[in-house]
Design an enzyme around this catalytic site. Structure first.
Site, PDB file in Angstrom:
ATOM      1  N   LEU A 107      43.178 -11.053 -57.865  1.00  0.00           N
ATOM      2  CA  LEU A 107      44.127 -10.986 -58.980  1.00  0.00           C
ATOM      3  C   LEU A 107      44.936 -12.277 -59.021  1.00  0.00           C
ATOM      4  O   LEU A 107      45.493 -12.699 -58.004  1.00  0.00           O
ATOM      5  CB  LEU A 107      45.080  -9.789 -58.787  1.00  0.00           C
ATOM      6  CG  LEU A 107      46.205  -9.647 -59.816  1.00  0.00           C
ATOM      7  CD1 LEU A 107      45.659  -9.178 -61.171  1.00  0.00           C
ATOM      8  CD2 LEU A 107      47.272  -8.651 -59.339  1.00  0.00           C
ATOM      9  N   HIS A 115      68.418  -5.217 -61.114  1.00  0.00           N
ATOM     10  CA  HIS A 115      67.406  -6.235 -60.798  1.00  0.00           C
ATOM     11  C   HIS A 115      66.728  -5.907 -59.474  1.00  0.00           C
ATOM     12  O   HIS A 115      65.513  -6.014 -59.336  1.00  0.00           O
ATOM     13  CB  HIS A 115      68.044  -7.630 -60.730  1.00  0.00           C
ATOM     14  CG  HIS A 115      68.651  -8.075 -62.037  1.00  0.00           C
ATOM     15  ND1 HIS A 115      67.986  -7.943 -63.224  1.00  0.00           N
ATOM     16  CD2 HIS A 115      69.852  -8.649 -62.334  1.00  0.00           C
ATOM     17  CE1 HIS A 115      68.761  -8.420 -64.208  1.00  0.00           C
ATOM     18  NE2 HIS A 115      69.894  -8.840 -63.690  1.00  0.00           N
ATOM     19  N   ASP A 155      61.907  -5.881 -68.944  1.00  0.00           N
ATOM     20  CA  ASP A 155      63.253  -5.844 -69.520  1.00  0.00           C
ATOM     21  C   ASP A 155      63.911  -4.488 -69.283  1.00  0.00           C
ATOM     22  O   ASP A 155      63.235  -3.463 -69.209  1.00  0.00           O
ATOM     23  CB  ASP A 155      63.145  -6.140 -71.033  1.00  0.00           C
ATOM     24  CG  ASP A 155      64.479  -6.555 -71.635  1.00  0.00           C
ATOM     25  OD1 ASP A 155      65.418  -6.866 -70.874  1.00  0.00           O
ATOM     26  OD2 ASP A 155      64.585  -6.557 -72.872  1.00  0.00           O
TER      27      ASP A 155
HETATM   28  C1  IPE Z   1      63.492 -11.669 -71.644  1.00  0.00           C
HETATM   29  O1  IPE Z   1      64.472 -10.693 -71.510  1.00  0.00           O
HETATM   30  C2  IPE Z   1      63.391 -12.462 -70.371  1.00  0.00           C
HETATM   31  C3  IPE Z   1      62.865 -11.753 -69.220  1.00  0.00           C
HETATM   32  C4  IPE Z   1      62.423 -10.530 -69.187  1.00  0.00           C
HETATM   33  C5  IPE Z   1      62.830 -12.517 -68.010  1.00  0.00           C
HETATM   34  P1  IPE Z   1      65.964 -10.898 -72.043  1.00  0.00           P
HETATM   35  O2  IPE Z   1      66.678  -9.635 -71.769  1.00  0.00           O
HETATM   36  O3  IPE Z   1      66.529 -12.133 -71.456  1.00  0.00           O
HETATM   37  O4  IPE Z   1      65.720 -11.148 -73.592  1.00  0.00           O
HETATM   38  P2  IPE Z   1      66.665 -10.858 -74.833  1.00  0.00           P
HETATM   39  O5  IPE Z   1      67.996 -11.460 -74.530  1.00  0.00           O
HETATM   40  O6  IPE Z   1      66.732  -9.386 -74.986  1.00  0.00           O
HETATM   41  O7  IPE Z   1      65.947 -11.503 -75.966  1.00  0.00           O
HETATM   42  C1  IPE Z   2      65.421  -7.995 -67.407  1.00  0.00           C
HETATM   43  O1  IPE Z   2      66.471  -7.108 -67.497  1.00  0.00           O
HETATM   44  C2  IPE Z   2      65.563  -8.993 -66.283  1.00  0.00           C
HETATM   45  C3  IPE Z   2      65.860 -10.355 -66.731  1.00  0.00           C
HETATM   46  C4  IPE Z   2      65.942 -10.744 -67.968  1.00  0.00           C
HETATM   47  C5  IPE Z   2      66.086 -11.336 -65.699  1.00  0.00           C
HETATM   48  P1  IPE Z   2      67.825  -7.474 -68.239  1.00  0.00           P
HETATM   49  O2  IPE Z   2      68.753  -8.084 -67.243  1.00  0.00           O
HETATM   50  O3  IPE Z   2      67.577  -8.278 -69.438  1.00  0.00           O
HETATM   51  O4  IPE Z   2      68.342  -6.029 -68.634  1.00  0.00           O
HETATM   52  P2  IPE Z   2      69.022  -5.569 -70.000  1.00  0.00           P
HETATM   53  O5  IPE Z   2      68.129  -6.037 -71.104  1.00  0.00           O
HETATM   54  O6  IPE Z   2      70.360  -6.220 -70.050  1.00  0.00           O
HETATM   55  O7  IPE Z   2      69.080  -4.089 -69.898  1.00  0.00           O
HETATM   56 MG    MG Z   3      67.180  -7.813 -71.380  1.00  0.00          MG
END
Ligand code: IPE
Ligand code: IPE
Ligand code: MG
Length: 249
Positions: free
Chosen positions: A138, A44, A27
């Site tokens: 792995l 990303h 995240d």
């Molecule tokens: C959880 O992250 C999903 C992934 C890392 C793929 P999100 O950014 O989508 O989750 P919330 O919205 O903070 O709960």
């Molecule tokens: C995690 O990073 C990737 C996915 C959930 C696909 P985010 O896109 O949720 O990044 P933040 O949480 O908005 O910083």
């Molecule tokens: Mg996120």
């Protein structure tokens, strides 16, 4: 490998206890991009090198299973431009990494509601499963279009179908029967769950499997998560007293 990384790795090996299975909620890509005044997909893309780093870190440390939450069921609600950028990155990651992963002995499994993927993304998933099928060092579980509750509902439906066909008696439904209907059947439960970017929630990830996982919240945003950050988490895990409801030995 940097000096810090090799020091940490030596410490991990000296202690000897390494989690068999590490799960990561990757995240913070969006915040990482925002800090740089860049669009979210830039974050990303930068997150892909962190995936490479943790795979290599797990191979070096002797972790046997790595589960990565790449795209949740809830993430489909994001703007169409972001969803399509994420799907293209998935295809790009597979095109670029499949042969290296196979050569390193990584076996990739992909779990989630894959019917929602575009034909190109579905073909990429098929390709990486096929190319890495023989990896024995792995197991890498990639969770795409995944939701923990949906996985539990699916397992319940599979059990009900078996009962309806007369293949299973309701009395025979136990934890083992349930577990064997999860995507992760055959894979040990995660010992360590890492979430980056400081968020303290599960966001519908592996609800059954993490019942006894040790939780580790890192404030590092995912694109900055590197081998040293992984090794810090493994060292922290080695300091935990896992009691499983029992008393300390
Ligand atoms: C959880 O992250 C999903 C992934 C890392 C793929 P999100 O950014 O989508 O989750 P919330 O919205 O903070 O709960
Ligand atoms: C995690 O990073 C990737 C996915 C959930 C696909 P985010 O896109 O949720 O990044 P933040 O949480 O908005 O910083
Ligand atoms: Mg996120």
């Amino acid at each position: 490998m940097t000096d810090t990384e090799s020091d940490l790795l030596a410490r991990i090996h000296m202690h000897g206890v390494v989690p068999r299975h590490v799960a990561i909620i990757m995240d913070g890509n969006g915040r990482w991009a925002r800090e740089r005044h860049m669009p979210r997909p830039f974050g990303h893309r930068s997150g892909m090198k962190a995936v490479r780093a943790v795979v290599e870190g797990c191979l070096e440390a002797g972790v046997k299973w790595l589960s990565l939450f790449a795209f949740s069921q809830e993430n489909w609600q994001r703007p169409e431009t972001e969803v399509s950028a994420l799907m293209s990155l998935l295809e790009e990651f597979i095109a670029r990494e499949a042969s290296d992963l196979a050569a390193q002995g990584v076996c990739v499994h992909v779990h989630g509601d894959l019917d929602r993927l575009s034909p190109a993304a579905a073909a990429a998933v098929h390709r990486i499963r096929h190319e890495t099928a023989h990896g024995a060092r792995l197991g890498l579980n990639l969770f795409i279009s995944y939701g923990g509750r949906a996985e539990l509902v699916r397992a319940a439906r599979l059990l009900a179908e078996d009962v309806q066909r007369g293949h299973l008696a309701p009395d025979a439904i136990d934890e083992q029967a349930f577990r064997s209907r999860l995507f992760t059947a055959g894979c040990p439960d995660p010992d360590l769950l890492i979430r980056t970017s400081g968020e303290q929630r599960l966001s519908n990830f592996l609800l059954w499997q993490i019942a006894y996982a040790e939780l580790y919240i890192s404030s590092v945003l995912w694109p900055d998560f590197d081998r040293a950050a992984l090794y810090e988490a493994l060292c922290d895990f080695q300091r935990r007293d896992r009691r499983f409801g029992n008393v300390s030995t």
